[in-house]
Scaffold this active site. Structure first.
Site, PDB file in Angstrom:
ATOM      1  N   ASP A  43     -13.406   4.455  10.183  1.00 32.63           N
ATOM      2  CA  ASP A  43     -13.842   4.379   8.783  1.00 32.63           C
ATOM      3  C   ASP A  43     -14.320   2.949   8.525  1.00 32.63           C
ATOM      4  OD1 ASP A  43     -14.344   5.449   6.304  1.00 32.63           O
ATOM      5  OD2 ASP A  43     -12.256   5.594   5.673  1.00 32.63           O
ATOM      6  N   LYS A  47       0.850  -1.195   0.000  1.00 30.97           N
ATOM      7  CA  LYS A  47       0.000   0.000   0.000  1.00 30.97           C
ATOM      8  C   LYS A  47       0.880   1.237   0.000  1.00 30.97           C
ATOM      9  CE  LYS A  47      -3.691   2.324   2.607  1.00 30.97           C
ATOM     10  NZ  LYS A  47      -4.776   2.161   3.608  1.00 30.97           N
TER      11      LYS A  47
HETATM   12  P1  ADP Z   1      -7.569   3.616   1.260  1.00 32.78           P
HETATM   13  O1  ADP Z   1      -6.973   4.131   2.531  1.00 32.78           O
HETATM   14  O2  ADP Z   1      -7.052   4.360   0.099  1.00 32.78           O
HETATM   15  O3  ADP Z   1      -9.063   3.505   1.326  1.00 32.78           O
HETATM   16  P2  ADP Z   1      -7.468   0.730   1.678  1.00 32.78           P
HETATM   17  O4  ADP Z   1      -6.470   0.249   2.671  1.00 32.78           O
HETATM   18  O5  ADP Z   1      -8.873   0.818   2.146  1.00 32.78           O
HETATM   19  O6  ADP Z   1      -6.972   2.126   1.072  1.00 32.78           O
HETATM   20  O7  ADP Z   1      -7.381  -0.219   0.389  1.00 32.78           O
HETATM   21  C1  ADP Z   1      -8.101   0.066  -0.787  1.00 32.78           C
HETATM   22  C2  ADP Z   1      -8.578  -1.233  -1.433  1.00 32.78           C
HETATM   23  O8  ADP Z   1      -7.476  -2.089  -1.740  1.00 32.78           O
HETATM   24  C3  ADP Z   1      -9.462  -2.071  -0.513  1.00 32.78           C
HETATM   25  O9  ADP Z   1     -10.819  -1.706  -0.621  1.00 32.78           O
HETATM   26  C4  ADP Z   1      -9.207  -3.484  -0.979  1.00 32.78           C
HETATM   27  O10 ADP Z   1     -10.023  -3.793  -2.085  1.00 32.78           O
HETATM   28  C5  ADP Z   1      -7.766  -3.447  -1.440  1.00 32.78           C
HETATM   29  N1  ADP Z   1      -6.877  -3.923  -0.363  1.00 32.78           N
HETATM   30  C6  ADP Z   1      -6.313  -3.198   0.624  1.00 32.78           C
HETATM   31  N2  ADP Z   1      -5.544  -3.933   1.444  1.00 32.78           N
HETATM   32  C7  ADP Z   1      -5.606  -5.202   0.976  1.00 32.78           C
HETATM   33  C8  ADP Z   1      -5.024  -6.450   1.388  1.00 32.78           C
HETATM   34  N3  ADP Z   1      -4.211  -6.540   2.456  1.00 32.78           N
HETATM   35  N4  ADP Z   1      -5.307  -7.551   0.649  1.00 32.78           N
HETATM   36  C9  ADP Z   1      -6.110  -7.463  -0.426  1.00 32.78           C
HETATM   37  N5  ADP Z   1      -6.689  -6.338  -0.858  1.00 32.78           N
HETATM   38  C10 ADP Z   1      -6.448  -5.193  -0.188  1.00 32.78           C
END
Ligand code: ADP
Ligand code: MG
Length: 378
Positions: free
Chosen positions: A228, A123
């Site tokens: 959130d 991320k």
């Molecule tokens: P933001 O802070 O930009 O909302 P998120 O952490 O919510 O970021 O991640 C955005 C999207 O990426 C999630 O809705 C999910 O679909 C995907 N995602 C995030 N972390 C993971 C993970 N560890 N494994 C698989 N998919 C993930």
């Protein structure tokens, strides 16, 4: 945006890395970092820093810009990505890069893999991005200020996320296993499944509802609120179990608005279940029902997150941002000390130089540190 240009990771050298780190450190107190400053804090034995900087500009990891009072270098998005990804690669946390799997509000999500080809999730935090659009017509000083700030905000966001994920994972909460972080990047377990928002039906909505509400209460009893807790940040794994993600905005139950955040998280779950699964219940948790049995909020405040925060505190305060991040243009402070700042940049003294050189060395050491994964996940 989109695809990461990772080919660059292979052909840039340790010297390039050092020069970029020097610009990164210089950006802590300079909008644009004068080339002579980079040269003296990069501390390269054979010199040639100007030539390296020119090459890095060609690769768009740096830009050279004209300021009102002096010209200098600035790290680009790609340059910052490079520093973090190179560090994570050197530490052997990641060995290959896959596809982008998500674009969040303030992040890009990619699949990556370690040396044993285990898939992982990367991320990249991208805060303050939206600021730049609004500042085009302002004085360039203002523009630079905003451009420098994304770097710190993104780093703080990632550090905070990692600290919370680790604390939650240690306590057995269903969150991805945290693996490592560097600058604005967090590496974690890749959840096999998808966000709840993609799910049209579940076998037992009542059981899932209870499980989610119990999680909100368990978090609250540890002293924290997700903040959130919605269908985008709740994933369902292949076995239908909820996995909670996305932690940079988490707050303590001692926060002045804690009850509001808590109620909002509860309301998100209730409304989603009503809309999506036609499930409603009179049973839902209330803030006053929480029974504190852990001090996760205090623990986080003492962790690396705070160390990072301290380093950048002055800058954050100066920007009037604190830890609550806003991309609202109105909330950006007016800065009138441009000439003062620029004088500082032009006349850095030996003491500043020594401090910056030390920061460059420490940063490079930290980036080379072999990760003790076993210890991290013990
Ligand atoms: P933001 O802070 O930009 O909302 P998120 O952490 O919510 O970021 O991640 C955005 C999207 O990426 C999630 O809705 C999910 O679909 C995907 N995602 C995030 N972390 C993971 C993970 N560890 N494994 C698989 N998919 C993930
Ligand atoms: Mg999210």
């Amino acid at each position: 945006m989109g695809k990461l240009d990772v080919a660059i990771l292979r052909y840039l050298t340790a010297e390039d890395f050092r020069v970029l780190t020097a610009v990164e450190m210089g950006m802590k107190n300079h909008e644009l970092v004068p080339g002579s400053l980079v040269a003296s804090i990069a501390n390269l034995r054979h010199g040639g820093v100007h030539k390296l900087m020119k090459e890095l500009c060609k690769h768009r990891l740096l830009t050279y810009e004209r300021g009102k009072h002096y010209d200098g270098y600035r790290l680009t998005n790609a340059g910052y990505d490079y520093l973090a990804l190179k560090a994570l690669t050197n530490r052997k946390v990641i060995a290959s890069f896959g596809n982008q799997i998500g674009v969040g509000k303030e992040s890009n999500i990619y699949t990556v893999a370690d040396e044993d080809r285990n898939p992982l999730c990367l991320k990249l935090h991208r805060l303050g991005r939206t600021c730049f659009r609004n500042v085009k017509d302002k004085r360039d000083y203002h523009a630079h200020r905003n451009r420098a700030s994304w770097l710190y905000l993104s780093r703080i966001s990632a550090t905070k996320e990692f600290a919370y994920m680790k604390a939650l994972h240690d306590r057995g909460f269903p969150v991805p296993r945290p693996i490592d972080f560097n600058r604005h990047c967090v590496v974690m377990e890749l959840v096999q499944g998808g966000p709840l928002t993609h799910v049209t039906s579940v076998p037992d909505p009542e059981a899932l509802y209870d499980e989610l509400m119990n999680l909100i209460v368990r978090l609250g009893n540890c002293g924290v609120i997700h903040g959130d807790f919605n269908e985008f940040n709740i994933m369902l794994d292949d076995e239908g179990r909820p996995i909670i993600i996305d932690f940079p905005q988490m707050v303590s139950t001692n926060h002045p608005n804690a009850e509001l955040y808590f109620d909002r998280d509860v309301k998100c779950v209730r409304e989603f279940f009503k809309k999506r699964f036609a499930y409603e219940s009179d049973l839902y948790p209330k803030f006053e029902d929480l029974e504190r049995d852990d001090e996760m909020d205090a623990e986080i405040a003492c962790s690396g997150y705070k160390r990072i925060k301290m380093i950048d505190d002055e800058l954050l305060q100066e920007m009037g941002i604190g830890l609550q991040v806003s991309d609202d243009e109105e909330s950006q402070p007016e800065c009138d000390e441009a000439t003062e700042e620029e004088r500082k940049a032009a006349n850095y003294n030996e003491e500043d130089l020594a401090a910056l050189r030390k920061q460059v060395e420490e940063s490079i050491l930290n980036d080379e540190k072999k990760l003790e994964i076993e210890k991290l996940n013990a």
